[in-house]
Design a protein around this motif. Sequence first.
Motif, mmCIF file in Angstrom:
data_model
loop_
_atom_site.group_PDB
_atom_site.id
_atom_site.type_symbol
_atom_site.label_atom_id
_atom_site.label_comp_id
_atom_site.label_asym_id
_atom_site.label_seq_id
_atom_site.Cartn_x
_atom_site.Cartn_y
_atom_site.Cartn_z
ATOM 1 N N THR A 97 0.765 -1.319 -0.038
ATOM 2 C CA THR A 97 0.091 -0.071 0.033
ATOM 3 C C THR A 97 0.742 1.201 0.009
ATOM 4 O OG1 THR A 97 0.047 0.085 2.393
ATOM 5 C CG2 THR A 97 -2.094 -1.160 1.135
ATOM 6 N N GLY A 139 -6.026 -3.334 4.041
ATOM 7 C CA GLY A 139 -6.799 -3.719 5.251
ATOM 8 C C GLY A 139 -5.945 -3.299 6.273
ATOM 9 N N HIS A 140 -4.691 -3.061 6.654
ATOM 10 C CA HIS A 140 -4.141 -2.512 7.495
ATOM 11 C C HIS A 140 -4.362 -1.261 7.827
ATOM 12 C CE1 HIS A 140 -0.427 -1.522 10.084
ATOM 13 N NE2 HIS A 140 0.018 -2.746 9.693
ATOM 14 N N PRO A 141 -4.348 -0.682 9.188
ATOM 15 C CA PRO A 141 -4.612 0.699 9.476
ATOM 16 C C PRO A 141 -3.927 1.606 8.920
ATOM 17 C CG PRO A 141 -4.380 -0.582 11.372
ATOM 18 C CD PRO A 141 -4.135 -1.764 10.344
ATOM 19 N N THR A 153 -0.301 2.671 6.643
ATOM 20 C CA THR A 153 0.464 2.477 5.129
ATOM 21 C C THR A 153 1.881 2.804 5.558
ATOM 22 O OG1 THR A 153 0.742 2.578 2.827
ATOM 23 C CG2 THR A 153 0.107 4.439 4.231
ATOM 24 N N THR A 203 -6.708 4.171 7.340
ATOM 25 C CA THR A 203 -8.214 3.872 7.439
ATOM 26 C C THR A 203 -8.685 5.006 7.920
ATOM 27 O OG1 THR A 203 -7.896 2.901 9.376
ATOM 28 C CG2 THR A 203 -7.720 1.522 7.515
ATOM 29 N N LEU A 204 -9.946 5.029 7.806
ATOM 30 C CA LEU A 204 -10.809 6.036 8.483
ATOM 31 C C LEU A 204 -10.580 5.753 9.905
ATOM 32 C CD1 LEU A 204 -12.779 8.462 8.269
ATOM 33 C CD2 LEU A 204 -14.544 6.893 8.451
#
Length: 182
Positions: free
Chosen positions: A24, A121-123, A125, A152-153
């Motif tokens: 990512t 999917g990892h919170p 990057t 992620t949010l």
Amino acid sequence: MKHRTDVQPLSASRLEELQAAPLTYAAVGATASASPPGYACVHLSRILRRRDFESAVEDLMTWRVHRRAGLGVAASGSAQPDTVVDMRLGLGALAVRIPCRVVYVVDEPDRRGFAYGTLPGHPETGEEVFLLHRHSDGHVELTITAFSRPATLLARAGGPFARWVQMAMTKRYLAAADQLAR
């Protein structure tokens, strides 16, 4: 060097999914030199009480350090290039998934370890490297260096708390490596 691993295996479908997933971030391997701009950085090290370098390497490369730090770990094998690992922090439905791929391994007489990069999917990057160094006086040191930013949010909303969690986990890895002394 071949290591045995006693972590949970990945299901066939999850293994296929993670092996096919792209990293990512673009700066693959950057933990070997300088962190790229735009990322938060962590760099901590600890001289371990243990003097047995080979056992410390075994614990690191077979994910024991990660498990001892409190993560659930399912992996395709020990830490080797392209090994995929799906870690979890927390329990049940509230657990945060932490999927990664090993991007490089260091295998020198007195320096060993690996770096993994984040997968979808990892919170976060970014990339994290775990390096053991055997000093000439016999001391063994674990150094962890990472660069990351929210992916992620949940991580973005966490702001400073998300940074605190990453620092706390880094400290837990260092403590775990020390606690695994045989």
